[in-house]
Scaffold this active site. Structure first.
Site, PDB file in Angstrom:
ATOM      1  CE1 TYR A 145      -4.034   2.120   0.611  1.00 36.58           C
ATOM      2  CE2 TYR A 145      -2.745   3.044   2.324  1.00 36.58           C
ATOM      3  CZ  TYR A 145      -3.892   2.945   1.848  1.00 36.58           C
ATOM      4  OH  TYR A 145      -4.883   4.138   1.595  1.00 36.58           O
ATOM      5  CE  LYS A 149      -3.516   4.810  -2.161  1.00 38.24           C
ATOM      6  NZ  LYS A 149      -4.601   5.481  -3.023  1.00 38.24           N
ATOM      7  CB  VAL A 187      -9.265   1.766  14.830  1.00 41.58           C
ATOM      8  CG1 VAL A 187      -9.200   3.358  14.386  1.00 41.58           C
ATOM      9  CG2 VAL A 187      -9.469   1.655  16.142  1.00 41.58           C
ATOM     10  CB  SER A 189     -15.785   0.346  11.070  1.00 39.67           C
ATOM     11  OG  SER A 189     -14.375   0.146  10.498  1.00 39.67           O
ATOM     12  CB  THR A 208       0.453   4.050  24.194  1.00 40.64           C
ATOM     13  OG1 THR A 208       1.181   3.013  23.518  1.00 40.64           O
ATOM     14  CG2 THR A 208      -0.059   3.860  25.450  1.00 40.64           C
ATOM     15  CD  GLN A 276       4.866  10.559  17.248  1.00 44.54           C
ATOM     16  OE1 GLN A 276       4.500  10.510  18.336  1.00 44.54           O
ATOM     17  NE2 GLN A 276       5.987  11.059  16.875  1.00 44.54           N
ATOM     18  NE  ARG A 277      -0.748   7.620   9.624  1.00 51.32           N
ATOM     19  CZ  ARG A 277      -1.307   6.367   9.540  1.00 51.32           C
ATOM     20  NH1 ARG A 277      -2.419   6.075   9.413  1.00 51.32           N
ATOM     21  NH2 ARG A 277      -0.590   5.378   9.118  1.00 51.32           N
TER      22      ARG A 277
HETATM   23  P1  NAD Z   1     -12.806   1.750   0.039  1.00 58.40           P
HETATM   24  O1  NAD Z   1     -12.137   0.439   0.179  1.00 58.40           O
HETATM   25  O2  NAD Z   1     -14.001   1.869   0.609  1.00 58.40           O
HETATM   26  O3  NAD Z   1     -12.960   2.223  -1.388  1.00 58.40           O
HETATM   27  C1  NAD Z   1     -12.003   1.700  -2.448  1.00 58.40           C
HETATM   28  C2  NAD Z   1     -12.847   1.682  -3.867  1.00 58.40           C
HETATM   29  O4  NAD Z   1     -11.874   1.457  -4.896  1.00 58.40           O
HETATM   30  C3  NAD Z   1     -13.567   0.582  -3.619  1.00 58.40           C
HETATM   31  O5  NAD Z   1     -15.169   0.847  -3.986  1.00 58.40           O
HETATM   32  C4  NAD Z   1     -13.088  -0.627  -4.460  1.00 58.40           C
HETATM   33  O6  NAD Z   1     -14.042  -1.689  -5.025  1.00 58.40           O
HETATM   34  C5  NAD Z   1     -12.399   0.217  -5.392  1.00 58.40           C
HETATM   35  N1  NAD Z   1     -11.193  -0.513  -5.888  1.00 58.40           N
HETATM   36  C6  NAD Z   1     -10.459  -1.325  -5.323  1.00 58.40           C
HETATM   37  N2  NAD Z   1      -9.593  -1.587  -6.587  1.00 58.40           N
HETATM   38  C7  NAD Z   1     -10.012  -1.448  -7.602  1.00 58.40           C
HETATM   39  C8  NAD Z   1      -9.638  -1.675  -8.980  1.00 58.40           C
HETATM   40  N3  NAD Z   1      -8.401  -2.436  -9.272  1.00 58.40           N
HETATM   41  N4  NAD Z   1     -10.349  -1.209 -10.058  1.00 58.40           N
HETATM   42  C9  NAD Z   1     -11.222  -0.370  -9.858  1.00 58.40           C
HETATM   43  N5  NAD Z   1     -12.022  -0.158  -8.287  1.00 58.40           N
HETATM   44  C10 NAD Z   1     -11.162  -0.452  -7.252  1.00 58.40           C
HETATM   45  O7  NAD Z   1     -11.774   2.934   0.658  1.00 58.40           O
HETATM   46  P2  NAD Z   1     -12.106   4.507   1.059  1.00 58.40           P
HETATM   47  O8  NAD Z   1     -11.641   4.463   2.289  1.00 58.40           O
HETATM   48  O9  NAD Z   1     -12.975   5.004   0.297  1.00 58.40           O
HETATM   49  O10 NAD Z   1     -10.681   5.047   0.195  1.00 58.40           O
HETATM   50  C11 NAD Z   1     -10.797   5.576  -0.915  1.00 58.40           C
HETATM   51  C12 NAD Z   1      -9.302   6.129  -1.586  1.00 58.40           C
HETATM   52  O11 NAD Z   1      -8.873   6.999  -0.632  1.00 58.40           O
HETATM   53  C13 NAD Z   1      -8.102   4.958  -1.560  1.00 58.40           C
HETATM   54  O12 NAD Z   1      -7.565   5.100  -2.726  1.00 58.40           O
HETATM   55  C14 NAD Z   1      -7.519   5.179  -0.080  1.00 58.40           C
HETATM   56  O13 NAD Z   1      -6.117   4.672  -0.300  1.00 58.40           O
HETATM   57  C15 NAD Z   1      -7.595   6.492  -0.037  1.00 58.40           C
HETATM   58  N6  NAD Z   1      -7.356   6.892   1.472  1.00 58.40           N
HETATM   59  C16 NAD Z   1      -8.429   6.691   2.235  1.00 58.40           C
HETATM   60  C17 NAD Z   1      -8.296   6.944   3.785  1.00 58.40           C
HETATM   61  C18 NAD Z   1      -9.452   6.673   4.586  1.00 58.40           C
HETATM   62  O14 NAD Z   1      -8.939   7.009   5.955  1.00 58.40           O
HETATM   63  N7  NAD Z   1     -10.563   6.359   4.554  1.00 58.40           N
HETATM   64  C19 NAD Z   1      -6.890   7.280   4.272  1.00 58.40           C
HETATM   65  C20 NAD Z   1      -5.894   7.417   3.179  1.00 58.40           C
HETATM   66  C21 NAD Z   1      -6.070   7.406   2.080  1.00 58.40           C
HETATM   67  N1  UDP Z   2      -6.523  -1.012  15.994  1.00 58.68           N
HETATM   68  C1  UDP Z   2      -6.830  -1.475  17.031  1.00 58.68           C
HETATM   69  N2  UDP Z   2      -8.183  -2.313  17.100  1.00 58.68           N
HETATM   70  C2  UDP Z   2      -8.744  -2.613  16.040  1.00 58.68           C
HETATM   71  C3  UDP Z   2      -8.438  -1.964  14.828  1.00 58.68           C
HETATM   72  C4  UDP Z   2      -7.216  -0.948  14.930  1.00 58.68           C
HETATM   73  O1  UDP Z   2      -6.358  -0.986  18.295  1.00 58.68           O
HETATM   74  O2  UDP Z   2      -9.886  -3.389  16.181  1.00 58.68           O
HETATM   75  C5  UDP Z   2      -5.622   0.046  15.609  1.00 58.68           C
HETATM   76  C6  UDP Z   2      -4.544  -0.138  14.755  1.00 58.68           C
HETATM   77  O3  UDP Z   2      -3.525  -1.184  15.207  1.00 58.68           O
HETATM   78  C7  UDP Z   2      -3.799   1.087  14.372  1.00 58.68           C
HETATM   79  C8  UDP Z   2      -5.040   1.966  14.865  1.00 58.68           C
HETATM   80  O4  UDP Z   2      -6.119   1.344  15.733  1.00 58.68           O
HETATM   81  O5  UDP Z   2      -2.785   1.436  15.546  1.00 58.68           O
HETATM   82  C9  UDP Z   2      -5.673   2.472  13.411  1.00 58.68           C
HETATM   83  O6  UDP Z   2      -5.919   1.395  12.717  1.00 58.68           O
HETATM   84  P1  UDP Z   2      -6.537   1.434  11.204  1.00 58.68           P
HETATM   85  O7  UDP Z   2      -6.487   0.111  10.545  1.00 58.68           O
HETATM   86  O8  UDP Z   2      -7.984   1.876  11.184  1.00 58.68           O
HETATM   87  O9  UDP Z   2      -5.895   2.554  10.318  1.00 58.68           O
HETATM   88  P2  UDP Z   2      -4.333   2.601  10.026  1.00 58.68           P
HETATM   89  O10 UDP Z   2      -3.354   1.789  11.100  1.00 58.68           O
HETATM   90  O11 UDP Z   2      -4.000   2.559   8.500  1.00 58.68           O
HETATM   91  O12 UDP Z   2      -4.021   3.995  10.530  1.00 58.68           O
END
Ligand code: NAD
Ligand code: UDP
Length: 311
Positions: A145, A149, A187, A189, A208, A276-277
């Protein structure tokens, strides 16, 4: 005149809200998705709109259409989903970017890439600014990932420099809201579903580690503002809510808001889980006059309502 806008990944969590919003703003919207993590249910309410089209297509294959703007969101976003088929995740980011940039070049469309805070990896500077190059494990489980990206960002900037493609790159920090997939392991959901069912709340590690959570409406507002900036502004620009919380604080907040009887339990921390983020959003504030308006608690209430309705 109506603009014709392509949203890849349009049936996903963010994509479906974006399609809805762009239609409300009187555009014609084409939603492209292969339904890997997206669902028809997310966009079913748009199907009867004559200015909305849904196309089942995989971005790893070339796609031809006449459009004015492209929002490239196609890519699984939750660790469980993007690690399920890691090679496909890389192909989606890299070949998807090549195909969509090729399309943008041919039809002279403006194109926005949904990049991610994961390009910073497990960051050594805090909060993260756009000029930080990141601390990413190139061979770890998250690399499909993160590095996918990062390569996509490189492709965007090279198409811009070499072919004058008009690009916008947004680095999205953790975003949440209605239509998150209840099973994708993120996390917010996870915790809400667990709390509503009085099941154990699973904290990975000590809890933490921190994250900053942005409500979906705020993020989309920023993304659309970015698309409308003058052509000489490309980003990358961070977008997220600077409010930073530990995962333990988040769990407690969700337990309180749902009045749940759930207990907190601890499970092992996944490999390369960032400690951390927090986004530094000075650039977005300055150039887009944008900052999030919805505090965590208010966004959580709306999201809890949604999960109650589908529980
Ligand atoms: P999501 O999984 O709900 O949506 C992704 C969508 O892309 C889905 O509908 C999936 O079916 C489609 N998809 C995946 N692979 C595909 C392919 N090869 N061809 C066509 N469609 C494809 O995720 P999201 O949270 O809605 O994220 C959307 C975008 O935002 C992603 O690119 C993700 O990396 C980026 N993003 C999201 C978050 C977040 O917190 N939600 C954070 C950082 C970046
Ligand atoms: N996490 C957790 N319990 C869960 C799901 C996630 O403690 O049931 C933690 C995970 O280890 C991470 C943070 O929550 O430190 C955010 O996780 P998520 O998968 O939502 O996003 P990302 O790690 O990509 O920021």
């Amino acid at each position: 005149m109506k603009k014709r806008i392509l949203v890849t990944g349009g049936a996903g969590f963010l994509g479906s809200h974006l399609c809805e919003r762009l239609l409300k703003e009187e555009n014609e919207v084409i939603c492209l998705d292969n339904f890997f993590t997206g669902r028809k249910q997310n966009i079913i309410h748009l199907i009867n709109n004559p200015f909305f089209e849904m196309i089942r297509h995989d971005v790893t294959m070339p796609f031809f259409i006449e459009v004015d703007e492209i929002y490239n969101l196609a890519c699984p976003a939750s660790p469980i989903h993007y690690q399920y088929n890691a090679i496909k995740t890389i192909k989606t980011s890299v070949m998807g970017a090549i195909n969509m940039l090729g399309l943008a070049k041919r039809v002279r469309a403006k194109i926005l890439q949904a990049s991610t805070s994961e390009v910073y990896g497990d960051p050594e500077i805090h909060p993260q600014t756009e000029d930080y190059w990141g601390h990413v494990n190139p061979i770890g489980y998250r690399s499909c990932y993160d590095e996918g990206k990062r390569c996509a960002e490189s492709l965007f900037f090279n198409y811009h420099r070499q072919n004058n493609v008009r690009i916008k790159v947004v680095r999205i920090f953790n975003t949440y809201g209605p239509r998150m997939d209840p099973h994708d392991g993120r996390v917010i959901s996870n915790f809400i579903v667990q709390a509503l069912n009085n099941k154990d709340i699973t904290i990975y590690g000590e809890g933490t580690q921190t994250r900053s959570f942005c409500y979906v409406d705020d993020l989309l507002d920023g993304m659309i503002r970015l698309m409308h900036t003058p052509d000489d502004f490309t980003g990358p620009v961070n977008m997220g809510n600077p409010g930073e919380f530990t995962i333990l604080e988040l769990a407690q907040k969700i337990i309180d808001l749902t009045k749940s009887k759930s207990r907190i339990v601890h499970e092992p921390l996944p490999a390369d889980d960032p400690m951390q983020r927090q986004p530094d959003i000075s650039l977005a504030r300055k150039t887009l006059n944008w900052e999030p308006q919805i505090p965590l608690e208010e966004g959580l209430v709306k999201t809890i309502q949604y999960f109650k309705s589908i529980n």
